[in-house]
Design a protein around this motif. Structure first.
Motif, PDB file in Angstrom:
ATOM      1  N   ILE A  39     -13.963 -34.190 -49.280  1.00  0.00           N
ATOM      2  CA  ILE A  39     -14.702 -32.772 -49.377  1.00  0.00           C
ATOM      3  C   ILE A  39     -14.449 -32.235 -49.137  1.00  0.00           C
ATOM      4  CG2 ILE A  39     -16.099 -32.150 -50.108  1.00  0.00           C
ATOM      5  CD1 ILE A  39     -17.924 -34.754 -51.182  1.00  0.00           C
ATOM      6  N   PHE A  40     -14.056 -31.758 -47.460  1.00  0.00           N
ATOM      7  CA  PHE A  40     -13.418 -30.610 -47.119  1.00  0.00           C
ATOM      8  C   PHE A  40     -12.589 -29.858 -47.157  1.00  0.00           C
ATOM      9  CE2 PHE A  40     -17.721 -31.558 -44.479  1.00  0.00           C
ATOM     10  CZ  PHE A  40     -18.369 -29.956 -44.231  1.00  0.00           C
ATOM     11  N   ALA A  41     -11.601 -30.847 -46.726  1.00  0.00           N
ATOM     12  CA  ALA A  41     -10.094 -31.476 -47.449  1.00  0.00           C
ATOM     13  C   ALA A  41     -10.149 -29.705 -48.607  1.00  0.00           C
ATOM     14  CB  ALA A  41      -8.802 -32.149 -47.410  1.00  0.00           C
ATOM     15  N   ILE A  42     -11.332 -30.436 -49.312  1.00  0.00           N
ATOM     16  CA  ILE A  42     -11.221 -29.651 -51.274  1.00  0.00           C
ATOM     17  C   ILE A  42     -11.316 -28.708 -50.988  1.00  0.00           C
ATOM     18  CG2 ILE A  42     -12.097 -29.915 -53.454  1.00  0.00           C
ATOM     19  CD1 ILE A  42     -11.700 -32.803 -52.882  1.00  0.00           C
ATOM     20  N   LEU A  43     -12.488 -27.843 -50.708  1.00  0.00           N
ATOM     21  CA  LEU A  43     -13.222 -26.550 -50.102  1.00  0.00           C
ATOM     22  C   LEU A  43     -11.961 -25.840 -49.446  1.00  0.00           C
ATOM     23  CD1 LEU A  43     -16.711 -27.637 -48.734  1.00  0.00           C
ATOM     24  CD2 LEU A  43     -16.021 -26.867 -51.134  1.00  0.00           C
ATOM     25  N   LYS A  44     -11.600 -26.139 -48.248  1.00  0.00           N
ATOM     26  CA  LYS A  44     -10.392 -25.507 -47.376  1.00  0.00           C
ATOM     27  C   LYS A  44      -8.991 -24.798 -48.198  1.00  0.00           C
ATOM     28  CE  LYS A  44     -12.085 -24.348 -43.684  1.00  0.00           C
ATOM     29  NZ  LYS A  44     -12.264 -23.268 -43.145  1.00  0.00           N
ATOM     30  N   ALA A  45      -8.569 -26.547 -49.436  1.00  0.00           N
ATOM     31  CA  ALA A  45      -7.110 -26.127 -50.174  1.00  0.00           C
ATOM     32  C   ALA A  45      -7.954 -25.129 -51.712  1.00  0.00           C
ATOM     33  CB  ALA A  45      -7.992 -27.351 -50.733  1.00  0.00           C
ATOM     34  N   ARG A  46      -9.360 -25.269 -52.217  1.00  0.00           N
ATOM     35  CA  ARG A  46      -9.865 -23.904 -52.489  1.00  0.00           C
ATOM     36  C   ARG A  46      -9.674 -22.720 -52.148  1.00  0.00           C
ATOM     37  NH1 ARG A  46     -15.861 -23.843 -54.034  1.00  0.00           N
ATOM     38  NH2 ARG A  46     -15.123 -22.559 -52.191  1.00  0.00           N
ATOM     39  N   ASP A  47      -9.909 -22.245 -50.923  1.00  0.00           N
ATOM     40  CA  ASP A  47      -9.990 -21.405 -49.806  1.00  0.00           C
ATOM     41  C   ASP A  47      -8.043 -20.565 -49.701  1.00  0.00           C
ATOM     42  OD1 ASP A  47     -12.718 -20.945 -49.209  1.00  0.00           O
ATOM     43  OD2 ASP A  47     -12.430 -22.002 -47.386  1.00  0.00           O
ATOM     44  N   VAL A  48      -7.085 -21.378 -49.861  1.00  0.00           N
ATOM     45  CA  VAL A  48      -5.918 -21.189 -50.110  1.00  0.00           C
ATOM     46  C   VAL A  48      -5.866 -20.508 -51.263  1.00  0.00           C
ATOM     47  CG1 VAL A  48      -3.440 -21.307 -50.136  1.00  0.00           C
ATOM     48  CG2 VAL A  48      -5.003 -23.288 -49.024  1.00  0.00           C
ATOM     49  N   HIS A  49      -6.286 -20.496 -52.325  1.00  0.00           N
ATOM     50  CA  HIS A  49      -5.863 -19.207 -53.961  1.00  0.00           C
ATOM     51  C   HIS A  49      -6.811 -18.245 -53.387  1.00  0.00           C
ATOM     52  CE1 HIS A  49      -3.081 -22.344 -55.885  1.00  0.00           C
ATOM     53  NE2 HIS A  49      -4.064 -22.941 -55.636  1.00  0.00           N
ATOM     54  N   LYS A  50      -8.372 -18.355 -53.032  1.00  0.00           N
ATOM     55  CA  LYS A  50      -9.047 -17.164 -53.038  1.00  0.00           C
ATOM     56  C   LYS A  50      -7.911 -16.072 -52.012  1.00  0.00           C
ATOM     57  CE  LYS A  50     -13.298 -16.475 -51.077  1.00  0.00           C
ATOM     58  NZ  LYS A  50     -14.433 -16.461 -50.415  1.00  0.00           N
ATOM     59  N   ARG A  51      -7.675 -16.861 -50.759  1.00  0.00           N
ATOM     60  CA  ARG A  51      -7.550 -16.013 -49.410  1.00  0.00           C
ATOM     61  C   ARG A  51      -6.129 -15.408 -50.064  1.00  0.00           C
ATOM     62  NH1 ARG A  51      -9.495 -16.695 -43.897  1.00  0.00           N
ATOM     63  NH2 ARG A  51     -11.709 -17.877 -44.467  1.00  0.00           N
ATOM     64  N   THR A  52      -5.092 -15.952 -50.964  1.00  0.00           N
ATOM     65  CA  THR A  52      -4.230 -15.596 -51.323  1.00  0.00           C
ATOM     66  C   THR A  52      -4.403 -14.395 -52.400  1.00  0.00           C
ATOM     67  OG1 THR A  52      -3.437 -17.799 -50.508  1.00  0.00           O
ATOM     68  CG2 THR A  52      -1.477 -16.200 -52.532  1.00  0.00           C
ATOM     69  N   TRP A  53      -5.194 -14.664 -52.769  1.00  0.00           N
ATOM     70  CA  TRP A  53      -5.325 -13.281 -54.456  1.00  0.00           C
ATOM     71  C   TRP A  53      -6.034 -12.493 -53.499  1.00  0.00           C
ATOM     72  CZ3 TRP A  53     -10.426 -11.470 -55.720  1.00  0.00           C
ATOM     73  CH2 TRP A  53     -10.239 -10.636 -57.613  1.00  0.00           C
ATOM     74  N   GLN A  54      -6.170 -12.625 -52.119  1.00  0.00           N
ATOM     75  CA  GLN A  54      -7.328 -11.176 -51.514  1.00  0.00           C
ATOM     76  C   GLN A  54      -5.887 -10.335 -50.756  1.00  0.00           C
ATOM     77  OE1 GLN A  54     -11.112 -13.043 -49.450  1.00  0.00           O
ATOM     78  NE2 GLN A  54     -11.671 -12.788 -51.106  1.00  0.00           N
ATOM     79  N   GLY A  55      -5.003 -11.672 -50.690  1.00  0.00           N
ATOM     80  CA  GLY A  55      -3.755 -10.819 -49.786  1.00  0.00           C
ATOM     81  C   GLY A  55      -3.998 -11.148 -48.417  1.00  0.00           C
ATOM     82  N   ASP A  56      -4.902 -12.310 -47.862  1.00  0.00           N
ATOM     83  CA  ASP A  56      -4.881 -11.982 -46.935  1.00  0.00           C
ATOM     84  C   ASP A  56      -4.029 -13.921 -46.466  1.00  0.00           C
ATOM     85  OD1 ASP A  56      -5.606 -13.150 -44.373  1.00  0.00           O
ATOM     86  OD2 ASP A  56      -7.033 -14.030 -44.644  1.00  0.00           O
TER      87      ASP A  56
END
Length: 124
Positions: A39-56
């Motif tokens: 579950i934590f791996a899924i949350l971190k994988a979701r953060d990849v898209h979020k941070r990429t979209w934010q430009g980070d």
């Protein structure tokens, strides 16, 4: 009238490639291996898209490494659990088989088969 168009000089900026999110691996390890870590791996994988979209991009790379690491931890725990289960099952079956063979019950069963004869029950 003569119009001359000036050549346009532009600089092509290439966007950095988004890091891999390992979402497929995270979902697999959640469903098939060890769900608490998955579950934590899924949350971190979701953060990849979020941070990429934010430009980070550095944050996205960090989240990608964390998703990969957590997925492999869940996979390792799942494999170790499977191996322990197989070993336990084999040892249990072998122990039961030795116990049956050492008691001699198979000779009693072969010599005196158990039969049930019908009886008539009467009520008075």
């Amino acid at each position: 009238m003569l119009t001359v168009q000036q050549p346009v000089v532009g600089v092509a900026v290439q966007q950095p490639r988004a890091p891999d999110d390992y979402m497929g691996l995270a979902i697999f390890t959640t469903l098939c291996c060890f769900w608490p870590v998955g579950i934590f791996a899924i949350l971190k994988a979701r953060d990849v898209h979020k941070r990429t979209w934010q430009g980070d991009t550095s944050g996205a790379s960090e989240a990608s490494r964390a998703a990969r690491r957590l997925s492999f931890i869940a996979l390792a725990i799942g494999i170790v659990g499977l191996v322990i289960s197989v070993i336990f099952t084999v040892v249990s079956i072998a122990t039961i088989q030795v116990a049956i063979n050492s008691t001699g019950y198979e000779d009693v069963i072969k010599e005196q088969p158990y039969t049930v004869e019908p009886s008539i029950v009467t009520w008075s």
